[in-house]
Structure formats: structure tokens, C-alpha cells
Scaffold this active site. Structure first.
Site, PDB file in Angstrom:
ATOM      1  N   SER A   1     -16.977  17.882  -0.414  1.00 27.17           N
ATOM      2  CA  SER A   1     -15.529  18.131  -0.250  1.00 27.17           C
ATOM      3  C   SER A   1     -15.343  19.635  -0.169  1.00 27.17           C
ATOM      4  O   SER A   1     -16.125  20.388  -0.777  1.00 27.17           O
ATOM      5  CB  SER A   1     -14.763  17.596  -1.457  1.00 27.17           C
ATOM      6  OG  SER A   1     -13.443  18.099  -1.469  1.00 27.17           O
TER       7      SER A   1
ATOM      8  N   ALA B   1     -17.162  20.276  -9.489  1.00 28.63           N
ATOM      9  CA  ALA B   1     -18.558  20.432  -9.933  1.00 28.63           C
ATOM     10  C   ALA B   1     -19.438  19.355  -9.295  1.00 28.63           C
ATOM     11  O   ALA B   1     -20.552  19.635  -8.853  1.00 28.63           O
ATOM     12  CB  ALA B   1     -18.638  20.349 -11.460  1.00 28.63           C
TER      13      ALA B   1
ATOM     14  N   VAL C   1     -22.505   2.436  -8.291  1.00 26.34           N
ATOM     15  CA  VAL C   1     -23.471   3.512  -8.011  1.00 26.34           C
ATOM     16  C   VAL C   1     -23.630   4.516  -9.155  1.00 26.34           C
ATOM     17  O   VAL C   1     -24.501   5.375  -9.099  1.00 26.34           O
ATOM     18  CB  VAL C   1     -23.135   4.280  -6.698  1.00 26.34           C
ATOM     19  CG1 VAL C   1     -23.286   3.401  -5.481  1.00 26.34           C
ATOM     20  CG2 VAL C   1     -21.766   4.933  -6.774  1.00 26.34           C
TER      21      VAL C   1
ATOM     22  N   TYR D   1     -14.417  17.141 -10.586  1.00 24.18           N
ATOM     23  CA  TYR D   1     -14.625  16.721  -9.191  1.00 24.18           C
ATOM     24  C   TYR D   1     -15.307  17.839  -8.382  1.00 24.18           C
ATOM     25  O   TYR D   1     -16.270  17.594  -7.643  1.00 24.18           O
ATOM     26  CB  TYR D   1     -13.274  16.359  -8.584  1.00 24.18           C
ATOM     27  CG  TYR D   1     -13.308  15.852  -7.167  1.00 24.18           C
ATOM     28  CD1 TYR D   1     -13.712  14.542  -6.884  1.00 24.18           C
ATOM     29  CD2 TYR D   1     -12.931  16.665  -6.098  1.00 24.18           C
ATOM     30  CE1 TYR D   1     -13.731  14.064  -5.584  1.00 24.18           C
ATOM     31  CE2 TYR D   1     -12.941  16.202  -4.792  1.00 24.18           C
ATOM     32  CZ  TYR D   1     -13.342  14.899  -4.544  1.00 24.18           C
ATOM     33  OH  TYR D   1     -13.368  14.425  -3.248  1.00 24.18           O
TER      34      TYR D   1
HETATM   35  P1  NAD Z   1     -11.270   5.802  -1.607  1.00 28.23           P
HETATM   36  O1  NAD Z   1     -10.910   5.781  -3.047  1.00 28.23           O
HETATM   37  O2  NAD Z   1     -10.264   5.315  -0.611  1.00 28.23           O
HETATM   38  O3  NAD Z   1     -12.624   4.973  -1.374  1.00 28.23           O
HETATM   39  C1  NAD Z   1     -13.723   5.129  -2.230  1.00 28.23           C
HETATM   40  C2  NAD Z   1     -14.516   3.829  -2.249  1.00 28.23           C
HETATM   41  O4  NAD Z   1     -15.605   4.015  -3.182  1.00 28.23           O
HETATM   42  C3  NAD Z   1     -13.687   2.640  -2.775  1.00 28.23           C
HETATM   43  O5  NAD Z   1     -13.867   1.525  -1.940  1.00 28.23           O
HETATM   44  C4  NAD Z   1     -14.239   2.416  -4.173  1.00 28.23           C
HETATM   45  O6  NAD Z   1     -14.184   1.051  -4.584  1.00 28.23           O
HETATM   46  C5  NAD Z   1     -15.677   2.887  -4.022  1.00 28.23           C
HETATM   47  N1  NAD Z   1     -16.243   3.232  -5.331  1.00 28.23           N
HETATM   48  C6  NAD Z   1     -15.651   3.917  -6.331  1.00 28.23           C
HETATM   49  N2  NAD Z   1     -16.466   3.978  -7.400  1.00 28.23           N
HETATM   50  C7  NAD Z   1     -17.599   3.305  -7.060  1.00 28.23           C
HETATM   51  C8  NAD Z   1     -18.790   2.995  -7.763  1.00 28.23           C
HETATM   52  N3  NAD Z   1     -18.987   3.378  -9.021  1.00 28.23           N
HETATM   53  N4  NAD Z   1     -19.742   2.284  -7.119  1.00 28.23           N
HETATM   54  C9  NAD Z   1     -19.565   1.865  -5.836  1.00 28.23           C
HETATM   55  N5  NAD Z   1     -18.434   2.127  -5.129  1.00 28.23           N
HETATM   56  C10 NAD Z   1     -17.466   2.841  -5.742  1.00 28.23           C
HETATM   57  O7  NAD Z   1     -11.712   7.302  -1.309  1.00 28.23           O
HETATM   58  P2  NAD Z   1     -11.901   8.064   0.097  1.00 28.23           P
HETATM   59  O8  NAD Z   1     -10.736   8.961   0.276  1.00 28.23           O
HETATM   60  O9  NAD Z   1     -12.263   7.135   1.177  1.00 28.23           O
HETATM   61  O10 NAD Z   1     -13.160   8.979  -0.273  1.00 28.23           O
HETATM   62  C11 NAD Z   1     -14.492   8.722   0.156  1.00 28.23           C
HETATM   63  C12 NAD Z   1     -15.347   9.938  -0.162  1.00 28.23           C
HETATM   64  O11 NAD Z   1     -14.814  11.073   0.513  1.00 28.23           O
HETATM   65  C13 NAD Z   1     -15.376  10.293  -1.648  1.00 28.23           C
HETATM   66  O12 NAD Z   1     -16.662  10.760  -1.995  1.00 28.23           O
HETATM   67  C14 NAD Z   1     -14.369  11.409  -1.746  1.00 28.23           C
HETATM   68  O13 NAD Z   1     -14.614  12.254  -2.844  1.00 28.23           O
HETATM   69  C15 NAD Z   1     -14.593  12.117  -0.417  1.00 28.23           C
HETATM   70  N6  NAD Z   1     -13.463  12.951   0.036  1.00 28.23           N
HETATM   71  C16 NAD Z   1     -12.245  12.403   0.347  1.00 28.23           C
HETATM   72  C17 NAD Z   1     -11.209  13.228   0.786  1.00 28.23           C
HETATM   73  C18 NAD Z   1      -9.843  12.683   1.188  1.00 28.23           C
HETATM   74  O14 NAD Z   1      -8.942  13.460   1.527  1.00 28.23           O
HETATM   75  N7  NAD Z   1      -9.639  11.363   1.177  1.00 28.23           N
HETATM   76  C19 NAD Z   1     -11.424  14.599   0.873  1.00 28.23           C
HETATM   77  C20 NAD Z   1     -12.661  15.121   0.532  1.00 28.23           C
HETATM   78  C21 NAD Z   1     -13.686  14.288   0.123  1.00 28.23           C
END
Ligand code: NAD
Length: 248
Positions: A143, A158, A65, A156
Site C-alpha cells: 500500500s 508497518a 491466512v 497497517y
Molecule cells: P476487502 O476487505 O474488500 O477484501 C479483503 C478480503 O480478504 C476479504 O474477502 C476478506 O474476507 C479477506 N480476508 C481478510 N482476512 C483474511 C484472513 N485472515 N484469511 C483469508 N482471507 C482474509 O479489502 P480490499 O480493499 O479488496 O483490499 C485487498 C488488499 O489490498 C489488502 O491487502 C489491502 O490492504 C490492500 N489495499 C487496499 C486499498 C484500497 O483502497 N482498497 C489500498 C491499498 C491497499
């Protein structure tokens, strides 16, 4: 128990291979949507099987993406295979942490491209179809770090704050076309990342969470589902914090 329904709708979810994205995919399938699931890595077979076992159609699109052409391919494939597009969930995200003085340009560029430019490119491609249908819902995962900041995460934070400015602007552009644009801002969610924290850090984090626990993936997925569903039909431009009260 009455469930939220998005029966008969189609949704694109980015980063759906694991974590929160996978949780959203499972919740959406239970709620009745056909799904186009994107990830950088292959979507696991058991997730595809689960969606089918719920009686839903599913198409998987391996794509990066951070590349605009890949975002366009995701949306076009979804529309071609599923016939329409009602919901876009911009979930894919990464971290490349470091204090600003030691952060190199690649750390900045990569995080901004994956987390923010993707939201622009996927939304722009999706909106074309939604405007034609005069209907649509976009939910992007921000987030609380984008709201209150976090040392070591300037890039992150930003990107996640950028999602908020972008989405509020788009909500204003598209309100008259029956397209809603909202955000979910998770706090600390139980994941591979938070499981790796040592006991002291966990205690320090939890001391700032009024509800006293980390959130679960389902807590985020349910918030996304609700915002995407007709139950939230008068809500646009909103940031729904799923953080146990951490950032109020
Ligand atoms: P994660 O790393 O477990 O999952 C992220 C997924 O995105 C993975 O499957 C990865 O392969 C995919 N991905 C990464 N780069 C990509 C790319 N260039 N193209 C397509 N897919 C891609 O992370 P998560 O914890 O499930 O986070 C999901 C979302 O939630 C993210 O946007 C993260 O910033 C946000 N978030 C997570 C938390 C937390 O505590 N886990 C808190 C706040 C926000």
C-alpha cells in the site's frame, strides 16, 4: 485489443472473495489461468461460475491466512488439485485503525499476522514448489501507506512496509532460480471503504491525487496481472504504485 496472457498457468490468490482479490481473480481467469481461490469467508458462487465460464479450472479454499498451517494447506491443496503452481498473489489484508497511544496489542498482532506473517507463510510454502519447477512469480499487495505512512495506521503501515522489505529480500534470494517477487502498492481505490468517506474527506484525499480520481479495482488487478505475466520477465523486487501519482 491485445490482452495479457497467462494461459495455462495456475495461480493462488488469497483474500479473493471480494474487493481487489476478486478483481484479480476475474482478470486472471480472463487471461487464461486456472485458479485456487482462498478467503476467510466462503468464495461466492457467482465468482466460481465466472471462472468456469471463462473455461478455467477453479478450486476454493476457505482458510485463515494468519495461521501458518492454513497457508500451507492453501498451497498444498492448490498443487494437489491443479497439478502445479506458477503464481502466488498475496492479497488478503485488514485494517484495525487507531492512534498509537490508544492502540492495543491485539490490534497490532492481528494486523501483522493477517497482512505480513501470511506473506511469509504462503510464500515459503509456494517457493518449495516453484524452486523445484525453476519458475514462478509472487506478487504481494502492499500500500502507499507502507511507503509514506498514515496517521492512525501504524500497525497497517508497518505490515505494508514489511511486505516491501520481505519481498525485496526474497527477490534477491530467488532471482537465480527464475522466480520473480514483486509488489503492487495501491493508493485510494474505489471500494466499500472509500465509498463510505464523507464528501469533505473525499475532496481532501483527491486534492493530493494528481490524476484527480480514486483508482478502480481493475487498475490494481491489471498491474498485478502484468507483473505476474511474462511481459514483466525482467522485473523483480519492484514496487508498482497504482495511486494516481499520490505518493511520487
Ligand atoms: P476487502 O476487505 O474488500 O477484501 C479483503 C478480503 O480478504 C476479504 O474477502 C476478506 O474476507 C479477506 N480476508 C481478510 N482476512 C483474511 C484472513 N485472515 N484469511 C483469508 N482471507 C482474509 O479489502 P480490499 O480493499 O479488496 O483490499 C485487498 C488488499 O489490498 C489488502 O491487502 C489491502 O490492504 C490492500 N489495499 C487496499 C486499498 C484500497 O483502497 N482498497 C489500498 C491499498 C491497499
Amino acid at each position: 485489443m491485445k490482452r495479457i496472457s497467462i494461459e495455462g498457468q495456475t495461480a493462488v490468490i488469497t483474500g479473493a472473495g471480494r474487493g481487489i482479490g476478486r478483481g484479480i481473480a476475474e482478470e486472471f481467469a480472463r487471461a487464461g489461468a486456472d485458479l485456487a481461490l482462498n478467503d476467510y469467508n466462503p468464495i461466492p458462487d457467482d465468482l466460481v461460475e465466472f471462472v468456469k465460464s471463462e473455461g478455467r479450472r477453479v478450486v476454493t479454499i476457505q482458510a485463515d491466512v494468519s495461521k501458518t498451517s492454513d497457508c500451507e494447506r492453501i498451497i498444498e491443496t492448490a498443487v494437489k488439485e491443479l497439478g502445479r503452481l506458477d503464481i502466488l498473489v498475496n492479497n488478503a489484508g485488514i485494517t484495525r485503525d487507531g492512534l498509537l497511544m490508544r492502540m492495543d496489542e491485539a490490534q497490532w498482532d492481528t494486523v501483522l499476522a493477517v497482512n505480513l506473517k501470511s506473506v511469509f507463510a504462503c510464500s515459503r510454502a509456494a517457493v518449495k514448489h516453484m524452486v523445484r519447477a525453476r519458475k514462478g512469480a509472487i506478487v504481494s499487495i502492499s500500500s502507499i501507506v507502507g511507503i509514506i505512512g498514515n496517521a492512525g495506521q501504524c500497525n497497517y503501515a508497518a505490515s505494508k512496509a514489511g511486505i516491501i522489505g520481505f519481498s525485496k529480500s526474497l527477490a534477491r534470494e530467488l532471482g537465480g532460480r527464475n522466480i520473480r517477487v514483486n509488489m503492487v502498492a495501491p493508493g485510494f481505490i474505489t471500494s466499500d471503504m472509500t465509498n463510505a468517506l464523507d464528501e469533505k474527506t473525499r475532496e481532501r484525499v483527491l486534492a493530493n491525487v494528481p490524476l484527480g480520481t480514486f483508482g478502480q479495482i481493475a487498475d490494481v488487478a491489471n498491474a498485478v496481472l502484468w507483473l505476474a505475466s511474462p511481459l514483466a520477465s525482467y522485473i523483480t523486487g519492484a514496487v508498482l504504485q497504482v495511486d494516481g501519482g499520490m505518493a511520487m
